[in-house]
Design a protein around this motif. Structure first.
Motif, PDB file in Angstrom:
ATOM      1  N   SER A 212       2.083  14.478 -24.479  1.00  0.00           N
ATOM      2  CA  SER A 212       2.719  15.198 -25.422  1.00  0.00           C
ATOM      3  C   SER A 212       3.418  16.615 -24.730  1.00  0.00           C
ATOM      4  O   SER A 212       2.946  16.891 -23.634  1.00  0.00           O
ATOM      5  N   ASN A 213       4.231  17.186 -25.400  1.00  0.00           N
ATOM      6  CA  ASN A 213       4.947  18.173 -24.736  1.00  0.00           C
ATOM      7  C   ASN A 213       4.206  19.722 -24.688  1.00  0.00           C
ATOM      8  O   ASN A 213       4.841  20.418 -23.968  1.00  0.00           O
ATOM      9  N   ASP A 214       3.123  19.760 -25.348  1.00  0.00           N
ATOM     10  CA  ASP A 214       2.274  20.979 -25.151  1.00  0.00           C
ATOM     11  C   ASP A 214       1.355  20.823 -24.008  1.00  0.00           C
ATOM     12  O   ASP A 214       0.445  21.788 -23.931  1.00  0.00           O
ATOM     13  N   ILE A 215       1.225  19.881 -23.167  1.00  0.00           N
ATOM     14  CA  ILE A 215       0.097  19.614 -22.159  1.00  0.00           C
ATOM     15  C   ILE A 215       0.492  20.896 -21.325  1.00  0.00           C
ATOM     16  O   ILE A 215       1.722  21.349 -20.878  1.00  0.00           O
ATOM     17  N   GLU A 216      -0.805  21.372 -20.510  1.00  0.00           N
ATOM     18  CA  GLU A 216      -0.526  22.591 -19.564  1.00  0.00           C
ATOM     19  C   GLU A 216      -0.738  22.052 -17.908  1.00  0.00           C
ATOM     20  O   GLU A 216      -0.489  22.800 -17.178  1.00  0.00           O
ATOM     21  N   SER A 217      -1.295  20.924 -18.090  1.00  0.00           N
ATOM     22  CA  SER A 217      -1.782  20.421 -16.761  1.00  0.00           C
ATOM     23  C   SER A 217      -0.463  19.521 -15.964  1.00  0.00           C
ATOM     24  O   SER A 217       0.318  19.129 -16.721  1.00  0.00           O
ATOM     25  N   LYS A 218      -0.403  19.729 -14.635  1.00  0.00           N
ATOM     26  CA  LYS A 218       0.283  18.831 -13.854  1.00  0.00           C
ATOM     27  C   LYS A 218      -0.240  17.645 -13.395  1.00  0.00           C
ATOM     28  O   LYS A 218      -1.655  17.829 -12.983  1.00  0.00           O
ATOM     29  N   TYR A 219       0.237  16.572 -13.181  1.00  0.00           N
ATOM     30  CA  TYR A 219      -0.651  15.310 -12.786  1.00  0.00           C
ATOM     31  C   TYR A 219       0.455  14.376 -11.945  1.00  0.00           C
ATOM     32  O   TYR A 219       1.679  14.401 -12.035  1.00  0.00           O
ATOM     33  N   ILE A 220      -0.151  13.567 -11.243  1.00  0.00           N
ATOM     34  CA  ILE A 220       0.262  12.365 -10.407  1.00  0.00           C
ATOM     35  C   ILE A 220      -0.681  11.105 -10.788  1.00  0.00           C
ATOM     36  O   ILE A 220      -1.719  11.547 -10.535  1.00  0.00           O
ATOM     37  N   TYR A 221      -0.010   9.963 -10.999  1.00  0.00           N
ATOM     38  CA  TYR A 221      -0.879   8.782 -11.245  1.00  0.00           C
ATOM     39  C   TYR A 221      -0.409   7.604 -10.604  1.00  0.00           C
ATOM     40  O   TYR A 221       0.856   7.637 -10.413  1.00  0.00           O
ATOM     41  N   THR A 222      -1.273   6.808  -9.747  1.00  0.00           N
ATOM     42  CA  THR A 222      -0.868   5.640  -9.166  1.00  0.00           C
ATOM     43  C   THR A 222      -2.038   4.765  -9.436  1.00  0.00           C
ATOM     44  O   THR A 222      -3.078   5.069  -9.715  1.00  0.00           O
ATOM     45  N   LEU A 319      -6.893   3.196 -11.752  1.00  0.00           N
ATOM     46  CA  LEU A 319      -5.782   4.184 -11.755  1.00  0.00           C
ATOM     47  C   LEU A 319      -6.027   5.717 -11.314  1.00  0.00           C
ATOM     48  O   LEU A 319      -7.440   5.909 -11.651  1.00  0.00           O
ATOM     49  N   VAL A 320      -5.329   6.141 -10.296  1.00  0.00           N
ATOM     50  CA  VAL A 320      -5.943   7.294  -9.549  1.00  0.00           C
ATOM     51  C   VAL A 320      -5.048   8.618 -10.208  1.00  0.00           C
ATOM     52  O   VAL A 320      -3.995   8.528 -10.241  1.00  0.00           O
ATOM     53  N   GLU A 321      -5.728   9.580 -10.167  1.00  0.00           N
ATOM     54  CA  GLU A 321      -5.301  10.773 -10.947  1.00  0.00           C
ATOM     55  C   GLU A 321      -5.496  12.069  -9.829  1.00  0.00           C
ATOM     56  O   GLU A 321      -6.508  12.282  -9.490  1.00  0.00           O
ATOM     57  N   ALA A 322      -4.246  12.578  -9.744  1.00  0.00           N
ATOM     58  CA  ALA A 322      -4.259  13.924  -9.033  1.00  0.00           C
ATOM     59  C   ALA A 322      -3.841  15.049 -10.239  1.00  0.00           C
ATOM     60  O   ALA A 322      -2.781  14.742 -10.746  1.00  0.00           O
TER      61      ALA A 322
END
Length: 774
Positions: A212-222, A319-322
């Motif tokens: 959603s447009n209101d999330i505040e977290s930054k992320y990378i997925y692989t 699924l790995v999340e940073a």
């Protein structure tokens, strides 16, 4: 925060610096070393290889192993379940002294000779990995049969435990500590290897991330495949040192990469994701409290708040999340919602590493090295917030330090710590704060960074110069007033108390006292009984009285000057009084039977303490501490500044108190005017009483105001001394007022006294319609 020397060595070259010097440096730059442990394997423990393994003929739980230890092959009887042919293992040879009371000797176990011992990790002084023997691999170095394990630097390490302050989240990683040491020693960082084994699958073929447009977290997925993945012994030993070792190799790899890079990592089994036609989908959106949650088939985690244990995936795909969330936003939201948190919140709330690429590459390189493969590409949202820029004066920095530091040295220190520095004109530096230093807000913080690296011991001591100036202000005035009130209260028989600014929400509610709004209340109360801010001091003093009465005291009197809070947590200062029991000590004058304190005796003590005030009955009783009939508002300059009351009988009974009176007054409304002397009359005074018939509904204050409005210099004082009513008077009552009359220049004649009294009667008749009693 735990680091090891060998782990730091992977980031900066500290081969020529002793561990003792590193500890001294960490202390000097504000990273306090809590402990240092030297992990050493004793002489006589060598690398061995299990050539053969057979069951013991006379013992089901024992194995007979033929072990090559370099110079010979020995037979060792071993009880470990995990021993197997072909393993490289630590072998304590005959004569090896593992501890003060444990020496390896030749022995016979159930009739078979055993020449040495195959060891577990704990038996040779390392952290515990399992319940069996330690299987070695070449992550510790090249395995040479017969070589002493005491010669392997990666196993014989120095472990440093650092006590970090809450604002140094940038140092909750090996990378962060190495960055600090790099700045101090001016040692360059070692370029980290990023050797990732990719498989043929593109990330877009197997994963879709919806947010959603209101999330505040930054992320990378692989996505990774762990079918052939086995984590190395060195990695497991390091994770065990920080006390985070699990039975799951993937979980251990995530912990290792997080501790190394500082980036918060997590993983989810692919089977827990929504999957359609081989395309797996996760949704990232806000929950009801405004936190970012990851949703697959169900809610998988709350970013920065909690992480669930990794479920085993039969297909070995994960699924790995940073991720990264601004720690200030996250901490504020947790405080406001009182959300329960898990271990991950320790890192996220202090400020994890925001450079997610670094963390995901560290993890993928680690797992690739030991058999896993990684999908090509990644799904990411790493639109970092704008970095803070500060313009600071070099002269101002040096002024704060008290010593001249060259501008070039200041620039060098800041750049080594990750700050971007531009040299502007007039000795001003334009500094861009790195995202991982969210605690840097102003020039004082910048100066502290410079002092840390220069070293406080290298700042020359100078005598403190003090320019004494007149600093009379509201604070000093309040201190003087507070000390005066203390002295007067003690003169009037009160003892000063000092109680917590906290109280019990249940008790406040019980007596219908106001309470601070829950969203503004204490997050972590020191004890359950002090779980909110106090909105009155009276309750604290009542409890203090009760405790003293239970100890056998027949009279207790306390006062306290302190802070209270309204429902919006706005604080104010009040002075509060309580008096319970006998109003004086036993003496000959009272025949050893002193009376209890009464309303007017208590009011007089309060008046003698705080100065002149008026009383008027309360129109509305706001709480259950106040007596329904013996109460009054305290009036100063026609403004209500507090209250005085007898304690409600039910409350007094609960606390085992007899006659008890309380008062609470706004400290700021108490006058602290300079006392001015004036001349007084040397002539005789006269007293005259007037008995006036008034309606019962008329307040004495109205009569008092009329008398005060008469500008008669002969009227020095007047007081209400009696109230009388009977059936004949009906709805009226008789008030007797005593006047003190005196003139400054002569002795009053009868005509003068009569004239003054007539003025009073005429004014009362004209303005209030009342007159003398017949």
């Amino acid at each position: 925060m735990i680091v090891t020397r060998s782990w730091l060595q992977e980031y900066i070259d500290i081969s020529n610096i002793s561990t003792e010097d590193i500890c001294k440096t960490l202390n000097s730059i504000g990273l306090e070393v809590d402990s240092l442990e030297e992990q050493r394997i004793v002489s006589g423990v060598v690398v061995g290889k299990v050539l053969e393994k057979e069951k013991h003929p006379d013992a089901d739980k024992l194995n007979v192993c033929q072990v090559d230890i370099g110079n010979e092959t020995v037979q060792i009887v071993c009880g470990a379940k995990n021993v197997a042919k072909g393993q490289y293992v630590p072998v304590a040879t005959v004569g090896c002294k593992l501890s003060e009371d444990f020496v390896i000797k030749k022995a016979k176990l159930r009739g078979l000779e055993s020449n040495g011992m195959i060891c577990s990790s704990t038996e040779i002084g390392l952290s515990k990995l399992n319940d069996g023997i330690l299987e070695l691999d070449e992550s510790i170095g090249k395995l040479e049969i017969g070589k002493e394990l005491s010669t392997y630097p990666l196993l014989n390490d120095d472990i440093i435990d650092i006590e970090l302050t809450a604002n140094r989240g940038d140092c909750i990683s090996i990378n962060g500590i190495a960055r600090e040491l790099s700045a101090y020693y001016t040692i360059p960082f070692i370029e980290q290897e990023n050797s990732i084994v990719y498989n043929e699958v593109g990330i877009g073929q197997v994963l879709e991330v919806k947010s959603s447009n209101d999330i505040e977290s930054k992320y990378i997925y692989t996505i990774i495949n762990t079918k052939d993945f086995n984590l190395s012994i060195l990695s497991k030993l390091r994770i065990a040192i920080i006390d985070k070792l699990k039975s799951n190799d993937l979980q251990n790899a995530l912990t290792y990469a997080t501790h190394s890079s500082g980036v918060i990592l997590n993983a989810y089994a692919k089977k827990d994701l929504k999957t359609l036609n081989k395309l797996s989908t996760i949704n990232i959106k806000k929950d009801s409290q405004g936190f970012d949650v990851v949703i697959g088939n169900e809610e998988l985690s709350t970013i920065g708040i909690e992480q669930k244990d990794i479920n085993e995936d039969l297909n070995s795909e994960y699924l790995v999340e940073a991720s990264y969330t601004n720690p200030e936003i996250l901490s504020k939201k947790v405080f406001e919602t009182k959300r329960k948190t898990a271990d991950v919140y320790y890192k996220s709330s202090r400020g994890s590493e925001p450079h997610l690429e670094k963390g995901i590459k560290c993890f993928c390189t680690l797992v690739s090295k030991f058999g896993a493969t990684v999908c090509n590409g990644k799904e990411s949202y790493i639109d970092h917030e704008e970095k803070i820029n500060l313009d600071v004066s070099v002269n101002k920095i040096n002024s704060i330090i008290g010593q001249e530091i060259e501008k070039t040295k200041i620039e060098k220190i800041l750049r080594s710590l990750g700050f971007k520095v531009k040299d502007s004109t007039n000795g001003v530096l334009s500094i861009q704060i790195p995202l991982y230093r969210h605690d840097i807000k102003n020039i004082a913080d910048i100066t502290e960074e410079i002092v840390r690296i220069v070293g406080i011991d290298n700042i020359k001591a100078k005598p403190l110069a003090i320019d004494e100036v007149n600093r009379l202000n509201k604070t000093s005035d309040n201190l003087v007033k507070k000390n005066k009130l203390r002295a007067k209260a003690i003169e009037n028989g009160f003892f000063e108390t000092l109680t917590y600014v906290f109280s019990s929400r249940d008790n406040l509610t019980k007596y219908n006292l106001p309470t601070v709004k829950e969203n503004l209340d204490l997050l972590n109360p020191i004890v359950k009984e002090l779980d909110t801010f106090r909105t009155t001091i009276s309750l604290n003093l009542i409890e203090a009285c009760s405790n003293n009465i239970k100890l056998g005291f027949k009279s207790t009197a306390f006062f306290e000057i302190g802070k209270i809070f309204d429902i919006n947590r706005k604080e104010s200062t009040v002075i509060s009084f309580v008096f319970s029991g006998q109003k004086e000590i036993e003496s000959v004058e009272n025949s050893g039977k002193p009376e209890n304190i009464d309303f007017f005796a208590f009011a007089k003590k309060v008046l003698n303490t705080v100065g002149k005030f008026d009383l008027e009955p309360m129109n509305k009783i706001s709480n259950d501490l106040i007596h329904p009939y013996q109460n009054a508002n305290i009036i100063v300059d026609n403004e209500i500044v507090g209250f005085i009351s007898k304690l409600h009988p039910s409350v007094a009974s609960e606390h085992d108190l007899s006659d008890t009176f309380i008062a609470e007054i706004n400290f700021d409304k108490i006058k602290n005017d300079l006392v001015k002397t004036s001349s007084y009359s040397k002539f005789q005074s006269s007293k005259k009483d007037l008995s006036i018939i008034t309606p019962k509904s008329m307040e004495y204050r109205d009569i008092k105001n009329v008398i005060n409005s008469i500008n008669d210099e002969n009227i020095k004082q007047f007081n209400l001394i009696d109230i009388y009513s009977d059936e004949k008077l009906g709805e009226n009552e008789s008030l007797t007022i005593r006047f003190v009359l005196q003139n400054n220049s002569k002795t009053l004649e009868e005509e003068d006294i009569t004239s003054s009294m007539n003025k009073i009667l005429d004014s009362l008749k004209e303005k209030l319609g009342i007159g003398l009693r017949d």
